[in-house]
Write a protein that holds these residues in place. Structure first.
Motif, short mmCIF file in Angstrom:
data_model
loop_
_atom_site.label_atom_id
_atom_site.label_comp_id
_atom_site.label_asym_id
_atom_site.label_seq_id
_atom_site.Cartn_x
_atom_site.Cartn_y
_atom_site.Cartn_z
N TYR A 237 0.81 -1.21 0.00
CA TYR A 237 0.00 0.00 0.00
C TYR A 237 0.85 1.26 0.00
CZ TYR A 237 -3.71 -3.32 0.87
OH TYR A 237 -4.57 -4.38 0.76
N TYR A 238 0.18 2.38 -0.25
CA TYR A 238 0.87 3.63 -0.58
C TYR A 238 1.75 4.18 0.53
CZ TYR A 238 -3.14 5.65 1.88
OH TYR A 238 -4.11 5.94 2.81
N GLN A 239 1.38 3.95 1.80
CA GLN A 239 2.15 4.59 2.86
C GLN A 239 3.57 4.04 2.92
OE1 GLN A 239 -0.57 2.78 3.16
NE2 GLN A 239 -0.72 1.63 5.05
N GLU A 240 3.74 2.70 2.86
CA GLU A 240 5.09 2.12 2.83
C GLU A 240 5.78 2.37 1.49
OE1 GLU A 240 3.09 0.64 6.17
OE2 GLU A 240 2.45 0.24 4.11
N ALA A 241 5.00 2.28 0.40
CA ALA A 241 5.59 2.51 -0.92
C ALA A 241 6.23 3.89 -1.01
CB ALA A 241 4.53 2.35 -2.01
N GLY A 242 5.53 4.90 -0.48
CA GLY A 242 6.06 6.25 -0.54
C GLY A 242 7.34 6.41 0.26
N LEU A 243 7.39 5.82 1.44
CA LEU A 243 8.59 5.93 2.27
C LEU A 243 9.76 5.17 1.64
CD1 LEU A 243 6.99 5.52 5.80
CD2 LEU A 243 7.89 7.62 4.76
N ILE A 244 9.47 4.01 1.05
CA ILE A 244 10.54 3.26 0.38
C ILE A 244 11.09 4.06 -0.80
CG2 ILE A 244 10.99 1.21 -1.05
CD1 ILE A 244 9.05 -0.31 0.82
N ARG A 245 10.19 4.64 -1.60
CA ARG A 245 10.65 5.45 -2.74
C ARG A 245 11.48 6.64 -2.26
NH1 ARG A 245 12.33 4.88 -7.61
NH2 ARG A 245 14.10 5.66 -6.39
N LYS A 246 11.05 7.28 -1.22
CA LYS A 246 11.76 8.44 -0.68
C LYS A 246 13.16 8.06 -0.23
CE LYS A 246 11.12 12.19 2.68
NZ LYS A 246 10.17 12.75 3.69
N GLN A 247 13.27 6.91 0.46
CA GLN A 247 14.56 6.48 0.98
C GLN A 247 15.47 5.91 -0.11
OE1 GLN A 247 13.88 4.14 4.63
NE2 GLN A 247 12.15 5.53 5.10
N LEU A 248 14.87 5.29 -1.13
CA LEU A 248 15.67 4.85 -2.27
C LEU A 248 16.29 6.05 -2.98
CD1 LEU A 248 13.34 2.12 -3.85
CD2 LEU A 248 15.62 1.72 -2.90
N THR A 249 15.49 7.07 -3.21
CA THR A 249 15.99 8.28 -3.89
C THR A 249 17.10 8.94 -3.07
OG1 THR A 249 13.85 8.62 -4.96
CG2 THR A 249 15.32 10.52 -4.82
N ALA A 250 16.91 9.03 -1.77
CA ALA A 250 17.92 9.64 -0.91
C ALA A 250 19.24 8.87 -0.95
CB ALA A 250 17.41 9.71 0.52
N ALA A 251 19.15 7.56 -1.22
CA ALA A 251 20.35 6.73 -1.30
C ALA A 251 20.97 6.73 -2.68
CB ALA A 251 20.02 5.30 -0.88
N GLY A 252 20.36 7.44 -3.63
CA GLY A 252 20.91 7.53 -4.97
C GLY A 252 20.40 6.48 -5.94
N VAL A 253 19.35 5.75 -5.56
CA VAL A 253 18.76 4.74 -6.45
C VAL A 253 17.76 5.43 -7.37
CG1 VAL A 253 17.41 2.61 -6.61
CG2 VAL A 253 19.07 2.90 -4.75
N THR A 254 18.03 5.43 -8.65
CA THR A 254 17.17 6.11 -9.62
C THR A 254 16.26 5.16 -10.40
OG1 THR A 254 18.90 6.01 -11.30
CG2 THR A 254 18.82 7.99 -9.92
N ALA A 255 16.41 3.86 -10.21
CA ALA A 255 15.56 2.89 -10.90
C ALA A 255 14.10 3.18 -10.58
CB ALA A 255 15.92 1.47 -10.47
N PRO A 256 13.21 3.13 -11.57
CA PRO A 256 11.80 3.45 -11.32
C PRO A 256 11.14 2.42 -10.40
CG PRO A 256 12.08 2.58 -13.54
CD PRO A 256 13.46 2.80 -12.99
N LEU A 257 10.22 2.90 -9.59
CA LEU A 257 9.39 2.03 -8.76
C LEU A 257 8.11 1.72 -9.51
CD1 LEU A 257 9.04 0.76 -5.85
CD2 LEU A 257 7.63 2.77 -5.36
N VAL A 258 7.73 0.46 -9.52
CA VAL A 258 6.45 0.02 -10.07
C VAL A 258 5.66 -0.60 -8.93
CG1 VAL A 258 5.31 -1.44 -11.79
CG2 VAL A 258 7.56 -0.46 -12.29
N ALA A 259 4.39 -0.26 -8.80
CA ALA A 259 3.56 -0.79 -7.72
C ALA A 259 2.14 -0.98 -8.23
CB ALA A 259 3.59 0.14 -6.51
#
Length: 386
Positions: A237-259
């Motif tokens: 669901y969106y609440q965890e997905a959003g936090l994971i995307r935010k933390q991936l981006t902060a770590a320099g991971v640019t691969a797109p998220l699909v959900a």
């Protein structure tokens, strides 16, 4: 893509079905469970508060529109809307189901909205003979339990999962994918279907906690970054997905998220932040609500002060199916159940006919990809059926 003309015709057909016939006069509580239907209730069952509320509110507002329109057209024989707030929790679902069952005026349920709560409440509804039409619970096994009262107004994850995998493979052309799920009945099942399509392209997988129980994902972020993937899939669901995307981006991971559809809500963008969310792909076994037939979009916005969101239109249609049955004097639970079983008609989102297990006729199932673009979730493309 469905044609605009068909949408207009379908919307008129549904409105005519619900509005047709003469109004009836108010009746007693007993009549509400077997008389003219006046004073009877339909209920929405889903998250209206808590971390999973955004999708539930989308749906409830669609149901509210259907009931308000019905009552304007049948002012002498109104139907009430009961709201059962599950907070998306399977733990709360049995008690809420029993509450609905014990209210003799409730003839049908729109929901439960989520798969986990559906698993918990389904046996009780089936035993009581209280019909349910879920606008959004997509776990395939829900239709395999032998529940006589379960119906689904959208495709299941056997359509959405393969479509998401196909999009990752053919559109994103990602040959290295990391798959994460939240261990929910919905999220884990959807992730499993994606893995089947991607096969050896899945170079790693992991599980996190859902329902707002986890907010820090550095462990899985580190693994994703080390794998140097071309895409990340998240089942949940969106609440965890959003936090994971935010933390991936902060770590320099640019691969797109699909959900999947559990993330397909503007609340995901709020959780991730607009910059991190940009480019995310969100699937749904539904067409864009903004393209719903007839005057639905305008009426929804006028009533609720916002555009319809994911599953607002399917919830509206599910409510109208129950209301059409009540209008046709199917005012016992048994009669309304039989009405839904044999239903065959157009709504604003789709054509509805149910097959074995209460599934939507596969000929009517579509899966769309949406994209976060410019801080909004916008339609991308219908994903071809395999």
């Amino acid at each position: 893509m469905r044609q605009k003309l068909a949408r207009v015709i379908g919307g008129v057909a549904m409105l005519a079905l619900v509005a047709g016939g003469t109004a009836c006069s108010s009746g007693s509580d007993d009549e509400a469970s077997g008389g003219d239907g006046c004073g009877s209730k339909i209920a929405f069952f889903g998250a209206l508060t808590g971390s999973s509320a955004a999708l539930g509110i989308n749906e409830k507002n669609g149901v509210k529109l259907a009931v308000e329109k019905y009552n304007k057209e049948n002012a002498d024989c109104k139907v009430e809307l009961a709201e059962l707030d599950s907070q998306g929790s399977p733990d709360q679902a049995p008690g809420l189901a029993q509450k609905a069952i014990d209210d003799a005026k409730i003839l049908g349920i729109i929901g439960p909205a989520y798969s986990g709560e559906s698993e918990a409440a389904g046996p009780l509804f089936s035993e009581a003979g209280l019909v349910t039409i879920t606008p959004s619970a997509t776990r395939p096994s829900l239709a395999q339990q032998g529940w006589k009262t379960f119906f689904r107004a959208v495709g299941n994850d056997l359509s959405q999962g393969p479509a998401a995998g196909t999009y990752i493979k053919n559109v994103l052309k990602a040959d290295k994918v990391y798959v994460i799920d939240d261990q929910s009945a919905y999220g884990a099942g959807l992730a499993d279907e994606v893995k089947k399509v991607l096969g050896s392209a899945v170079v790693g997988s992991d599980k996190v906690q859902g329902e707002g129980k986890q907010t820090e994902f550095s462990g899985v972020v580190t693994k994703v970054k080390a794998a140097n993937v071309k895409a990340v899939f998240f089942g949940g669901y969106y609440q965890e997905a959003g936090l994971i995307r935010k933390q991936l981006t902060a770590a320099g991971v640019t691969a797109p998220l699909v959900a999947g559809d559990g993330t397909n809500d503007p609340a995901y963008i709020t959780s991730a932040g607009a910059a991190a969310a940009e480019g995310t792909i969100l699937t749904c076994p539904c067409a864009p609500a903004a393209e719903a037939r007839g005057t639905f979009v305008e009426e929804f916005k006028a009533l609720n002060g916002a555009d319809p969101g994911t599953y607002s239109d399917t919830a509206y249609d599910a409510a109208n199916i129950l209301l059409a049955g009540i209008k046709a004097k199917k005012t016992t639970r048994a009669d309304l159940l039989e009405f839904v079983k044999s239903y065959d008609g157009e709504g604003v989102a789709s054509k509805y006919k149910f097959v074995e297990g209460g599934e939507l006729d596969p000929a009517q199932v579509v899966v769309w990809a949406f994209k976060v673009q410019g801080g909004k979730v916008v339609p991308d493309q219908e994903i071809p059926k395999s």
